[in-house]
Design a protein around this motif. Structure first.
Motif, PDB file in Angstrom:
ATOM      1  N   MET A 286       1.963  -6.093   3.705  1.00  0.00           N
ATOM      2  CA  MET A 286       0.997  -5.832   2.427  1.00  0.00           C
ATOM      3  C   MET A 286      -0.227  -5.348   3.090  1.00  0.00           C
ATOM      4  SD  MET A 286      -0.110  -5.666  -0.563  1.00  0.00           S
ATOM      5  CE  MET A 286       1.563  -6.629  -1.562  1.00  0.00           C
ATOM      6  N   LYS A 287      -0.662  -5.651   3.909  1.00  0.00           N
ATOM      7  CA  LYS A 287      -1.914  -5.104   4.819  1.00  0.00           C
ATOM      8  C   LYS A 287      -1.840  -3.737   5.374  1.00  0.00           C
ATOM      9  CE  LYS A 287      -5.581  -6.785   7.982  1.00  0.00           C
ATOM     10  NZ  LYS A 287      -5.954  -7.698   8.686  1.00  0.00           N
ATOM     11  N   ALA A 288      -0.423  -3.483   5.632  1.00  0.00           N
ATOM     12  CA  ALA A 288      -0.237  -2.028   6.186  1.00  0.00           C
ATOM     13  C   ALA A 288      -0.131  -1.063   5.075  1.00  0.00           C
ATOM     14  CB  ALA A 288       0.933  -2.054   7.082  1.00  0.00           C
ATOM     15  N   GLU A 289       0.498  -1.464   3.973  1.00  0.00           N
ATOM     16  CA  GLU A 289       0.974  -0.628   2.770  1.00  0.00           C
ATOM     17  C   GLU A 289       0.104  -0.545   1.822  1.00  0.00           C
ATOM     18  OE1 GLU A 289       4.873  -0.772   1.605  1.00  0.00           O
ATOM     19  OE2 GLU A 289       5.859  -1.213   3.428  1.00  0.00           O
ATOM     20  N   GLN A 290      -0.948  -1.716   1.551  1.00  0.00           N
ATOM     21  CA  GLN A 290      -1.824  -1.770   0.445  1.00  0.00           C
ATOM     22  C   GLN A 290      -1.189  -1.346  -0.556  1.00  0.00           C
ATOM     23  OE1 GLN A 290      -5.448   0.153   1.989  1.00  0.00           O
ATOM     24  NE2 GLN A 290      -5.649  -0.984   4.002  1.00  0.00           N
ATOM     25  N   SER A 291      -0.112  -1.767  -1.262  1.00  0.00           N
ATOM     26  CA  SER A 291       0.380  -1.518  -2.448  1.00  0.00           C
ATOM     27  C   SER A 291       0.357  -2.678  -3.458  1.00  0.00           C
ATOM     28  CB  SER A 291       1.903  -1.208  -2.343  1.00  0.00           C
ATOM     29  OG  SER A 291       2.409  -0.828  -3.496  1.00  0.00           O
ATOM     30  N   ALA A 292      -0.691  -2.486  -4.525  1.00  0.00           N
ATOM     31  CA  ALA A 292      -0.730  -3.602  -5.551  1.00  0.00           C
ATOM     32  C   ALA A 292      -1.346  -2.873  -6.727  1.00  0.00           C
ATOM     33  CB  ALA A 292      -1.582  -4.801  -5.171  1.00  0.00           C
ATOM     34  N   VAL A 350     -13.531  -5.847  -3.972  1.00  0.00           N
ATOM     35  CA  VAL A 350     -12.465  -6.448  -3.267  1.00  0.00           C
ATOM     36  C   VAL A 350     -11.377  -5.681  -4.090  1.00  0.00           C
ATOM     37  CG1 VAL A 350     -11.052  -8.393  -3.536  1.00  0.00           C
ATOM     38  CG2 VAL A 350     -13.500  -8.675  -3.523  1.00  0.00           C
ATOM     39  N   LYS A 351     -10.398  -5.155  -3.292  1.00  0.00           N
ATOM     40  CA  LYS A 351      -9.110  -4.252  -3.580  1.00  0.00           C
ATOM     41  C   LYS A 351      -8.233  -5.406  -4.344  1.00  0.00           C
ATOM     42  CE  LYS A 351     -11.447  -0.852  -2.156  1.00  0.00           C
ATOM     43  NZ  LYS A 351     -12.018   0.310  -3.070  1.00  0.00           N
ATOM     44  N   LEU A 352      -7.282  -4.671  -4.811  1.00  0.00           N
ATOM     45  CA  LEU A 352      -6.410  -5.817  -5.504  1.00  0.00           C
ATOM     46  C   LEU A 352      -5.177  -6.158  -4.585  1.00  0.00           C
ATOM     47  CD1 LEU A 352      -5.756  -3.558  -8.817  1.00  0.00           C
ATOM     48  CD2 LEU A 352      -6.797  -5.922  -8.652  1.00  0.00           C
ATOM     49  N   TRP A 353      -4.977  -5.000  -3.574  1.00  0.00           N
ATOM     50  CA  TRP A 353      -4.082  -5.539  -2.417  1.00  0.00           C
ATOM     51  C   TRP A 353      -4.777  -6.323  -1.565  1.00  0.00           C
ATOM     52  CZ3 TRP A 353      -4.925  -5.657   2.753  1.00  0.00           C
ATOM     53  CH2 TRP A 353      -6.074  -4.713   3.192  1.00  0.00           C
ATOM     54  N   GLU A 354      -5.894  -6.801  -1.540  1.00  0.00           N
ATOM     55  CA  GLU A 354      -6.404  -7.672  -0.771  1.00  0.00           C
ATOM     56  C   GLU A 354      -6.176  -9.022  -1.531  1.00  0.00           C
ATOM     57  OE1 GLU A 354     -10.329  -6.101   1.663  1.00  0.00           O
ATOM     58  OE2 GLU A 354     -10.628  -6.043  -0.488  1.00  0.00           O
ATOM     59  N   VAL A 355      -6.093  -9.202  -2.726  1.00  0.00           N
ATOM     60  CA  VAL A 355      -6.043 -10.462  -3.490  1.00  0.00           C
ATOM     61  C   VAL A 355      -4.554 -10.616  -3.188  1.00  0.00           C
ATOM     62  CG1 VAL A 355      -6.140 -11.364  -5.768  1.00  0.00           C
ATOM     63  CG2 VAL A 355      -7.753  -9.650  -4.993  1.00  0.00           C
ATOM     64  N   ALA A 356      -3.422  -9.813  -3.313  1.00  0.00           N
ATOM     65  CA  ALA A 356      -2.162 -10.022  -3.059  1.00  0.00           C
ATOM     66  C   ALA A 356      -1.834 -10.345  -1.663  1.00  0.00           C
ATOM     67  CB  ALA A 356      -1.381  -8.765  -3.501  1.00  0.00           C
ATOM     68  N   HIS A 357      -2.541  -9.824  -0.894  1.00  0.00           N
ATOM     69  CA  HIS A 357      -2.367 -10.210   0.817  1.00  0.00           C
ATOM     70  C   HIS A 357      -2.876 -11.570   0.853  1.00  0.00           C
ATOM     71  CE1 HIS A 357      -4.068 -10.449   4.786  1.00  0.00           C
ATOM     72  NE2 HIS A 357      -2.767 -10.081   5.045  1.00  0.00           N
ATOM     73  N   ALA A 358      -4.174 -12.011   0.392  1.00  0.00           N
ATOM     74  CA  ALA A 358      -4.291 -13.395   0.615  1.00  0.00           C
ATOM     75  C   ALA A 358      -3.574 -14.470   0.061  1.00  0.00           C
ATOM     76  CB  ALA A 358      -5.858 -13.668  -0.196  1.00  0.00           C
ATOM     77  N   PHE A 359      -2.530 -14.104  -1.180  1.00  0.00           N
ATOM     78  CA  PHE A 359      -1.865 -14.893  -1.875  1.00  0.00           C
ATOM     79  C   PHE A 359      -0.544 -14.930  -0.951  1.00  0.00           C
ATOM     80  CE2 PHE A 359       2.040 -15.441  -4.597  1.00  0.00           C
ATOM     81  CZ  PHE A 359       1.652 -16.495  -5.155  1.00  0.00           C
ATOM     82  N   LEU A 360      -0.140 -13.950  -0.527  1.00  0.00           N
ATOM     83  CA  LEU A 360       1.144 -13.820   0.438  1.00  0.00           C
ATOM     84  C   LEU A 360       0.925 -14.964   1.656  1.00  0.00           C
ATOM     85  CD1 LEU A 360       2.375 -10.405  -0.137  1.00  0.00           C
ATOM     86  CD2 LEU A 360       3.338 -12.483  -1.066  1.00  0.00           C
TER      87      LEU A 360
END
Length: 647
Positions: A286-292, A350-360
């Motif tokens: 997720m951190k690499a692809e930043q897809s959310a 705050v980017k949406l992928w950062e939120v997803a990354h923190a959750f994962l």
């Protein structure tokens, strides 16, 4: 020299001393008295202006700010409402429970700037410790006055008046204080108090004193007619001061509703609608692809970060109780204490992928999940050991009898998890709903003596809803570790495609993975056809389970049970806890088969990716089904021998 009788010229009470006309009348016939520019500026009544408008005209951010230069409400649109509500006539206390990087401190300091310019009075700014207090004074508050032309005019010009613990202005003094110093919090009557990062304060300023918050609030007692107390912080735990203030002390609590840039529909942004690709479950990927992205609840449009920013700019504050707008709610209730809740996904920083990354990351690490809840959802961390009790589990039961599936088309599938013991097999069958919420309903649970009996429960017995629709058990997982591994392998081979064996590990690089087993354990005897073993991170899924069990009955994602749930089964859901190393354990070695079955159910749900299944609409499916045609006339099928058989 003629004397001026100020008592014959009544001074209006308001935001200024005198109007232009009163100044002229006051000076008429008195040739020897002239007012200086500074005196006229102080005495002149200023035109009323909303704090959010004042901020755009007169507030400047320093060069090292994320967006330096003149303050723009469009940068953090939710700030404007907080600024204006802070100076509503009845409001005395403003609670802001917010994630980091949401500009909550800048909102506080902008309110201070407005007060200095429009409603001057001394202020007290309280930080968790002395270093933080001095740094904020020199790095944030002092530059605000130096970089903003209007505020700069209130500086005295003396370097000694810009100390790190006190900023002295022409019309006010801003005192800096820290939460563990009772002396800094006392003996200063003043109308304005800022309590920044309140959840980081110690419980008491000293052993003999009250809490820092109570000490600071007492400074405003003599200014009840104009006092303002700002309390801002990221939350920590349920009993922390900011969450307690937001949920128990506020007369009105406001949530920010955004407007979809595609359809215009208003909605409260929730984490459940932040989505990412189905196969993207690894935090590193997720951190690499930043897809959310964010799914609009009205038109299902996928918002990227730019769309999210547009949605927030068109948003508005609404009160949590009745959904009224900010002005309507304030005018109707005229509250003394109000609160605002700001999760990180509202912030442009705050980017949406950062939120997803923190959750994962949090799914596999308890401390990371705590950081997600506090730092992104702006919600408190719930202590699992305290929250999970037998009564809490029993309260999750609904009105269904044992064995009945919920009706209404909300069930996606039935899954099962089994725990293998020497004297039998424990199992639970559970219905899971559609969507990321992972709502589920217990259907049947218990213990059977043999593998044949388990097959009967899983695939021979029928499970129906109130409408008579039958639901098969779609997939099952069975614990393969212990003394009966070979038997588990054989049972899973007999029912290939329906069930897989599992092996749990305390920590893994990924939540789960597969391992092909060719031989029976402890021997060179081959397994006919081999068997696929599911290896999984027990901490990862037990963290998930503990979080789900905290969801109250009736809320989205609740872990429901049927009405015949036994107290013993509920007790087995409470015996495990997390030790000081962050690992789940059963310290008293009490029966925990229900807990293990529930963990495997979550694993099965993850393996099948049920959260991403599209919801079926039976009515649309029936409407789309074509009318049956007349059967075609029988025709003769001629079989042609393949050419390669003639070679």
């Amino acid at each position: 020299m003629a004397m001026i009788d100020f008592f014959s010229h009544p001074v209006p009470i308001g935001t200024g001393w005198l109007t232009e006309e009163q100044l002229e009348q006051l000076g008429s016939g008195v040739s020897s008295v002239r007012f200086s520019r500074a005196e006229r500026r102080v005495l002149k009544k200023k035109k009323a202006i909303r704090p959010s408008v004042w901020a755009e005209r007169h507030r400047h951010l320093p060069k090292d700010a994320a967006v330096p230069g003149r303050w723009k409400n469009s940068t953090v649109p939710y700030a404007a409402g907080i600024l204006d509500a802070s100076f509503f006539s009845s409001v005395q206390e403003i609670v802001v429970c917010a994630a980091p990087q949401t500009a909550k401190s800048e909102i506080n300091y902008t309110c201070l700037g407005y007060a200095v310019d429009r409603r001057p009075g001394n202020a007290l700014v309280v930080m968790p410790d002395e270093n933080t207090a001095r740094e904020n004074s020199s790095d944030r508050i002092r530059p605000m006055f130096e970089d903003s032309p209007r505020l700069r005019s209130y500086l005295t010009g003396y370097a000694d008046d810009l100390a790190s613990n006190k900023i002295k202005l022409q019309n006010a003094i801003i005192y800096m204080a820290w939460a563990n110093s009772a002396a800094r919090l006392a003996n200063k009557p003043l109308p304005y108090v800022v309590l920044d990062e309140e959840d980081k304060y110690p419980e008491t300023a000293t052993k003999k004193e009250a809490s820092p918050t109570d000490l600071a609030k007492k400074r405003t007692r003599t200014f009840a007619h104009m006092r303002k107390i700002w309390r801002t912080s990221s939350p920590s735990v349920e009993t922390g001061p900011i969450w307690r203030a937001l949920t128990t002390e506020c007369q009105l609590v406001f949530d920010y509703w955004v407007s979809c840039p595609r359809c215009g529909g208003y909605q409260k942004m929730t984490f459940e609608n932040i989505r990412w690709p189905e196969d993207l479950r690894d935090p590193l990927r997720m951190k690499a692809e930043q897809s959310a992205w964010y799914d609009c609840v009205h038109c299902s449009a996928k918002w990227d970060d730019a769309d999210r920013d547009l949605a927030v700019r068109a948003g508005e504050w609404r009160d949590r109780g009745k959904g009224r707008g900010l002005n309507a709610a304030l005018s109707s209730i005229r509250p003394v204490t109000i609160g605002f809740h700001i999760p990180s996904w509202l912030s442009p920083f705050v980017k949406l992928w950062e939120v997803a990354h923190a959750f994962l990351e949090g799914l596999g690490n308890r401390n990371k999940m705590k950081d997600f809840r506090n730092g992104h959802a702006a919600e408190p961390w719930l202590t699992v050991a305290v929250e999970r009790s037998e009564d809490r589990i029993l309260a999750l039961a609904d009105d269904r009898p044992r064995g009945m599936v919920p009706s209404g088309g909300k069930v996606a599938c039935l899954l099962a998890g089994g725990d293998t013991q020497d004297d039998g097999l424990y199992y639970e069958i559970r219905a899971f709903g559609y969507g990321m919420e992972r709502a589920s309903w217990g259907i049947r649970e218990g213990k059977v003596p043999t593998f044949e009996a388990l097959a009967q429960v899983l695939w021979a017995d029928q499970y129906e809803d109130a409408d008579g629709k039958v639901y098969p058990v779609r997939f099952a997982l069975l614990d393969a570790m212990g003394h009966r591994t070979s038997e588990v392998y054989d049972f899973c081979r007999m029912h290939r495609g329906r069930i897989l064996p599992t092996m749990g590990k305390q920590t893994m690089a990924t939540p789960y993975g597969y391992s092909n087993r060719e031989y029976y354990p402890g021997s060179k005897k081959p397994i006919p056809g081999g068997i696929k073993l599911v290896r999984f991170d027990t901490n990862y899924f037990k963290n998930q389970l503990a979080g789900i069990l905290e969801i109250a009955p009736g809320d989205p994602g609740c872990w429901h049970y049927h009405r015949e749930l036994t107290q013993d089964w509920a007790r087995q859901m409470t015996v495990e806890g997390i030790n000081d190393k962050g690992v789940w354990e059963n310290p008293q070695e009490r029966p925990n088969h229900a807990w293990d079955c529930a963990t495997l159910l979550l694993l099965a749900h993850e393996v099948l990716g049920v959260s991403f299944w599209p919801k079926r609409d039976p009515q649309k499916k029936a409407a789309a089904r074509p009318e049956p045609e007349e059967p075609p006339a029988a025709r003769r099928i001629v079989y042609e021998r393949p050419r390669w058989l003639n070679r």
